[in-house]
Design a protein around this motif. Structure first.
Motif, PDB file in Angstrom:
ATOM      1  N   ILE A 134       0.762  -1.216   0.141  1.00 22.75           N
ATOM      2  CA  ILE A 134      -0.062  -0.101   0.088  1.00 22.75           C
ATOM      3  C   ILE A 134       1.020   1.099   0.162  1.00 22.75           C
ATOM      4  N   ILE A 135       1.887   1.320   0.749  1.00 21.52           N
ATOM      5  CA  ILE A 135       2.837   2.237   0.923  1.00 21.52           C
ATOM      6  C   ILE A 135       3.628   2.574  -0.621  1.00 21.52           C
ATOM      7  N   HIS A 136       3.890   1.509  -1.360  1.00 24.23           N
ATOM      8  CA  HIS A 136       4.580   1.737  -2.575  1.00 24.23           C
ATOM      9  C   HIS A 136       3.560   2.267  -3.370  1.00 24.23           C
ATOM     10  N   VAL A 137       2.520   1.432  -3.531  1.00 28.86           N
ATOM     11  CA  VAL A 137       1.493   2.131  -4.458  1.00 28.86           C
ATOM     12  C   VAL A 137       0.874   3.431  -4.089  1.00 28.86           C
ATOM     13  N   GLY A 138       0.689   3.983  -2.939  1.00 25.79           N
ATOM     14  CA  GLY A 138       0.263   5.103  -2.382  1.00 25.79           C
ATOM     15  C   GLY A 138       1.378   5.996  -2.996  1.00 25.79           C
ATOM     16  N   THR A 139       2.567   5.880  -2.630  1.00 26.89           N
ATOM     17  CA  THR A 139       3.653   6.813  -3.014  1.00 26.89           C
ATOM     18  C   THR A 139       3.337   7.202  -4.547  1.00 26.89           C
ATOM     19  N   VAL A 140       3.518   6.182  -5.465  1.00 25.52           N
ATOM     20  CA  VAL A 140       3.382   6.366  -6.969  1.00 25.52           C
ATOM     21  C   VAL A 140       2.144   7.202  -7.325  1.00 25.52           C
ATOM     22  N   VAL A 141       0.929   6.682  -6.715  1.00 24.19           N
ATOM     23  CA  VAL A 141      -0.182   7.599  -7.106  1.00 24.19           C
ATOM     24  C   VAL A 141      -0.242   9.008  -6.577  1.00 24.19           C
ATOM     25  N   LEU A 142       0.595   9.159  -5.201  1.00 26.35           N
ATOM     26  CA  LEU A 142       0.732  10.725  -4.610  1.00 26.35           C
ATOM     27  C   LEU A 142       1.420  11.476  -5.842  1.00 26.35           C
ATOM     28  N   LEU A 143       2.729  10.955  -6.189  1.00 31.22           N
ATOM     29  CA  LEU A 143       3.550  11.450  -6.817  1.00 31.22           C
ATOM     30  C   LEU A 143       2.746  11.692  -8.460  1.00 31.22           C
ATOM     31  N   PHE A 144       2.056  11.031  -8.877  1.00 29.60           N
ATOM     32  CA  PHE A 144       1.509  11.036 -10.176  1.00 29.60           C
ATOM     33  C   PHE A 144       0.175  12.227 -10.056  1.00 29.60           C
ATOM     34  N   ILE A 145      -0.350  12.162  -8.940  1.00 30.44           N
ATOM     35  CA  ILE A 145      -1.374  13.219  -8.815  1.00 30.44           C
ATOM     36  C   ILE A 145      -0.776  14.702  -8.576  1.00 30.44           C
ATOM     37  N   LEU A 146       0.344  14.581  -7.855  1.00 33.83           N
ATOM     38  CA  LEU A 146       1.106  15.906  -7.882  1.00 33.83           C
ATOM     39  C   LEU A 146       1.820  16.324  -9.178  1.00 33.83           C
ATOM     40  N   GLY A 147       2.091  15.462 -10.021  1.00 33.03           N
ATOM     41  CA  GLY A 147       2.550  15.727 -11.527  1.00 33.03           C
ATOM     42  C   GLY A 147       1.512  16.351 -12.456  1.00 33.03           C
ATOM     43  N   ILE A 148       0.294  15.900 -12.266  1.00 32.31           N
ATOM     44  CA  ILE A 148      -0.950  16.255 -12.635  1.00 32.31           C
ATOM     45  C   ILE A 148      -1.078  17.686 -12.489  1.00 32.31           C
ATOM     46  N   TYR A 149      -1.061  17.826 -11.013  1.00 29.55           N
ATOM     47  CA  TYR A 149      -1.380  19.181 -10.397  1.00 29.55           C
ATOM     48  C   TYR A 149      -0.503  20.306 -10.842  1.00 29.55           C
TER      49      TYR A 149
ATOM     50  N   ILE B 138      17.887  -6.277   0.086  1.00 30.67           N
ATOM     51  CA  ILE B 138      18.497  -4.847  -0.101  1.00 30.67           C
ATOM     52  C   ILE B 138      17.713  -4.008  -1.142  1.00 30.67           C
ATOM     53  N   SER B 139      17.068  -4.783  -1.932  1.00 32.05           N
ATOM     54  CA  SER B 139      16.340  -4.001  -3.138  1.00 32.05           C
ATOM     55  C   SER B 139      15.260  -3.244  -2.518  1.00 32.05           C
ATOM     56  N   VAL B 140      14.463  -3.989  -1.371  1.00 34.10           N
ATOM     57  CA  VAL B 140      13.374  -3.799  -0.684  1.00 34.10           C
ATOM     58  C   VAL B 140      13.537  -2.201   0.100  1.00 34.10           C
ATOM     59  N   LEU B 141      14.823  -2.217   0.730  1.00 34.63           N
ATOM     60  CA  LEU B 141      15.654  -1.386   1.561  1.00 34.63           C
ATOM     61  C   LEU B 141      15.775  -0.244   0.617  1.00 34.63           C
ATOM     62  N   PHE B 142      16.307  -0.361  -0.623  1.00 29.80           N
ATOM     63  CA  PHE B 142      16.446   0.898  -1.263  1.00 29.80           C
ATOM     64  C   PHE B 142      15.058   1.532  -1.759  1.00 29.80           C
ATOM     65  N   SER B 143      14.189   0.577  -1.973  1.00 27.60           N
ATOM     66  CA  SER B 143      12.985   1.229  -2.551  1.00 27.60           C
ATOM     67  C   SER B 143      12.167   1.926  -1.519  1.00 27.60           C
ATOM     68  N   TYR B 144      12.468   1.653  -0.282  1.00 22.78           N
ATOM     69  CA  TYR B 144      11.964   2.247   1.048  1.00 22.78           C
ATOM     70  C   TYR B 144      12.695   3.616   1.138  1.00 22.78           C
ATOM     71  N   GLY B 145      14.160   3.637   0.904  1.00 25.58           N
ATOM     72  CA  GLY B 145      14.847   4.792   0.873  1.00 25.58           C
ATOM     73  C   GLY B 145      14.482   5.903  -0.043  1.00 25.58           C
ATOM     74  N   PHE B 146      14.231   5.323  -1.287  1.00 28.29           N
ATOM     75  CA  PHE B 146      13.645   6.380  -2.255  1.00 28.29           C
ATOM     76  C   PHE B 146      12.353   6.951  -2.025  1.00 28.29           C
ATOM     77  N   ILE B 147      11.412   6.109  -1.625  1.00 29.28           N
ATOM     78  CA  ILE B 147      10.189   6.540  -1.254  1.00 29.28           C
ATOM     79  C   ILE B 147      10.043   7.401  -0.117  1.00 29.28           C
ATOM     80  N   GLY B 148      11.016   7.403   0.867  1.00 29.06           N
ATOM     81  CA  GLY B 148      11.324   8.244   2.139  1.00 29.06           C
ATOM     82  C   GLY B 148      11.588   9.553   1.620  1.00 29.06           C
ATOM     83  N   MET B 149      12.650   9.502   0.467  1.00 26.51           N
ATOM     84  CA  MET B 149      13.165  10.679  -0.119  1.00 26.51           C
ATOM     85  C   MET B 149      12.106  11.512  -0.821  1.00 26.51           C
ATOM     86  N   SER B 150      11.089  10.782  -1.426  1.00 28.49           N
ATOM     87  CA  SER B 150      10.229  11.607  -2.283  1.00 28.49           C
ATOM     88  C   SER B 150       9.126  12.120  -1.568  1.00 28.49           C
ATOM     89  N   LEU B 151       8.654  11.220  -0.502  1.00 30.24           N
ATOM     90  CA  LEU B 151       7.599  11.902   0.562  1.00 30.24           C
ATOM     91  C   LEU B 151       8.215  13.070   1.518  1.00 30.24           C
TER      92      LEU B 151
END
Lengths: 67, 137
Positions: free
Chosen positions: B39-54, B107-120
């Motif tokens: 949910i966090i992964h998908v939620g972040t992608v959706v949030l960034l997508f909505i922001l891009g549209i905005y 480690i790939s999961v960890l990286f994804s959380y790092g990037f999500i954290g940075m984005s959010l």
């Protein structure tokens, strides 16, 4: 820093959009300035003063206690 | 109080993510926590997508009104949000490195959380600055 942008804008019957166009900024920037949430650069302060046909010190009043 | 909101909310976010990661490492992949992380992964992608549209819509509206798409305030807000998110990201990566060293997480999961954290963190900083304005630093 306090400013009289809203007051002077009303005096010259300018909308926020008109002032934004005259000073080449977004309308949101004028909103922020009027609410005192942003202190403009010297160039923008000068452009706004010129658009409001006033001296820069008449539009922007430095208040040491607020900053 | 306003100055405290960003660090507190970020710290809470980091702790929640850290908690999920630590808990997830001890549960099967099809467990409930795995669904939360999805949910966090998908939620972040959706949030960034909505922001891009905005952003795109705002730019189009500005252009139609004859106003610039960017000005000194918007550039300053973006720069400051980037600076804040970079600073907080250092702590996020430190926490993630600690998790990496003390759990069996992929480690790939960890990286994804790092990037999500940075984005959010960037998005949150941008919203707070865009709402609260920028005073003299």
């Amino acid at each position: 820093m306090i400013n009289r942008i809203k007051e002077l804008r009303a005096k010259y019957d300018l909308t926020q959009n008109d002032l934004a166009i005259k000073t080449s900024v977004r309308r949101e920037t004028i909103v922020f300035l009027e609410k005192g949430k942003y202190n403009p650069s010297l160039k923008l302060a000068y452009d706004i003063s010129r658009a409001l046909k006033s001296k820069i010190e008449e539009v922007f009043i430095f208040d040491d206690k607020q900053d | 109080m306003k100055k405290l909101f960003l660090p507190i909310s970020t710290l809470t976010f980091v702790l929640v993510i850290a908690g999920i990661l630590i808990y997830q490492t001890g549960t099967p992949e099809n467990g409930t926590i795995f669904i939360y992380s999805e949910i966090i992964h998908v939620g972040t992608v959706v949030l960034l997508f909505i922001l891009g549209i905005y952003f795109a819509v705002q730019r189009i509206i500005s252009r139609e009104k004859g106003l610039p798409e960017d000005d000194e305030l918007s550039k300053r807000i973006t720069q400051k949000a980037a600076a804040i998110s970079f600073y907080i990201s250092l702590f996020i990566w430190l926490v993630l490195l600690y998790i990496l060293n003390n759990t069996t997480i992929d480690i790939s999961v960890l990286f994804s959380y790092g990037f999500i954290g940075m984005s959010l963190t960037f998005v949150l900083s941008w919203f707070l600055l865009n709402h609260g304005g920028i005073q003299n630093d």
